[in-house]
Design an enzyme around this catalytic site. Sequence first.
Site, short mmCIF file in Angstrom:
data_model
loop_
_atom_site.label_atom_id
_atom_site.label_comp_id
_atom_site.label_asym_id
_atom_site.label_seq_id
_atom_site.Cartn_x
_atom_site.Cartn_y
_atom_site.Cartn_z
N CYS A 283 100.29 40.63 -5.56
CA CYS A 283 99.40 39.53 -5.95
C CYS A 283 99.50 38.32 -5.03
O CYS A 283 98.67 37.41 -5.11
CB CYS A 283 99.68 39.12 -7.39
SG CYS A 283 99.61 40.49 -8.53
N HIS B 140 97.39 32.16 -8.67
CA HIS B 140 97.06 33.56 -8.92
C HIS B 140 96.71 33.70 -10.40
O HIS B 140 97.45 33.24 -11.28
CB HIS B 140 98.25 34.44 -8.55
CG HIS B 140 98.16 35.82 -9.10
ND1 HIS B 140 97.01 36.59 -8.98
CD2 HIS B 140 99.05 36.58 -9.79
CE1 HIS B 140 97.21 37.75 -9.58
NE2 HIS B 140 98.44 37.77 -10.07
N ASN C 202 93.63 40.14 -14.34
CA ASN C 202 94.45 39.95 -13.14
C ASN C 202 93.97 40.93 -12.06
O ASN C 202 94.17 42.14 -12.18
CB ASN C 202 95.92 40.22 -13.51
CG ASN C 202 96.87 40.10 -12.34
OD1 ASN C 202 96.45 40.05 -11.19
ND2 ASN C 202 98.16 40.07 -12.64
#
Length: 317
Positions: free
Chosen positions: A113, A244, A274
Amino acid sequence: MKGLKIIGTGKYLPGKAVSNMQLSETVDTSDEWIVTRTGIKQRYFAEGESNAFIAAKAAEAAIKKAGICKEDIACCIVATFTPDQVTPSVACHVQKLCNLPENIMAYDINAACTGFLYGLKTVYGLLLQQPEKYALLIGSEIISKYLNFEDRTTCILFGDGGGAAVVKLTTEEKGFYCVTGCRGDIEIINCPGITKAHTDIPSFIAMNGKEVFRFAADAVQKCIEEILHKSHLKLEDIDYVVCHQANERIISHVYKKLDAPSEKFFMNLQHYGNTSAASIPIALDDMAKLGLLKEGVKTLCIGFGAGLTWGGVLLEW
Ligand code: COA
């Protein structure tokens, strides 16, 4: 020292939106549980599209927005932990799908990520060698292929998607403020993936949610503080912090700890879940479309993820 500027962004969401309610028809969960614990309301799952297709769509949108000629692109970097295959890289597929010139470097980087932020630092180094050129940086994921839909603690969190940016060096000496870090750890979050797909080791994403939460909240705060220290800025000087987009609770934990207004912390995870390396470029594209990224606006982008990896980059628009 030159700075780094994003001159165009784009995104692509594959398949169609899958709401929490729809997910709860096949997974033992509920809209109420997911929204309360994560803030996520829906995500996109690819339906026949490949990661390369998603990446190329996002890239074309960013190139169009930047209004540049493809011949002036020096490199195509794709941040991803969910490639369609081990080789060729997603980036090589994008070169072909987008008809990019052949005299470029095209390769993938995997920092989970944090990938887009590792990517910004990577393209900064590459552009210093060809200051007149542009870098095409893409974060793209097809995480649904690596999800265990019998594990309700992970499958509700993630979504597929791609975000892209056309990047160039600034002409003025602006400074490039960036932090990156890594701590090898396979216990807290890992995804054996395709290389282990035919063994008895599960190939899906596995994680210790509580440990990830603790690591992330700490990493985000430290990255913000470190960049502010390096750049001699205060949080009040920053227009938006773009974390993020993993979990609303991680982000709200940080702005409360820093005693900062919630509006400074952009959030769009409710729409996409996500999307790992794609989450920050997708957020930047949404912000651009909302008219938030006017000239001079300062955004502090902060990432964290498997690896463990973390990073932050200060961008001025
Ligand atoms: N739906 C309904 N119930 C669920 C569920 C789901 N999708 N997932 C777990 N539960 C249940 C558990 O079984 C447990 O039940 P029990 O108390 O009867 O045993 C209960 O909910 C609490 O589970 P727990 O794991 O303690 O929840 P939590 O408060 O830690 O929240 C996360 C779980 C995953 C939302 C949270 O840990 C988190 O956000 N972690 C960070 C994850 C992340 O962002 N990862 C990506 C990083 S890049």
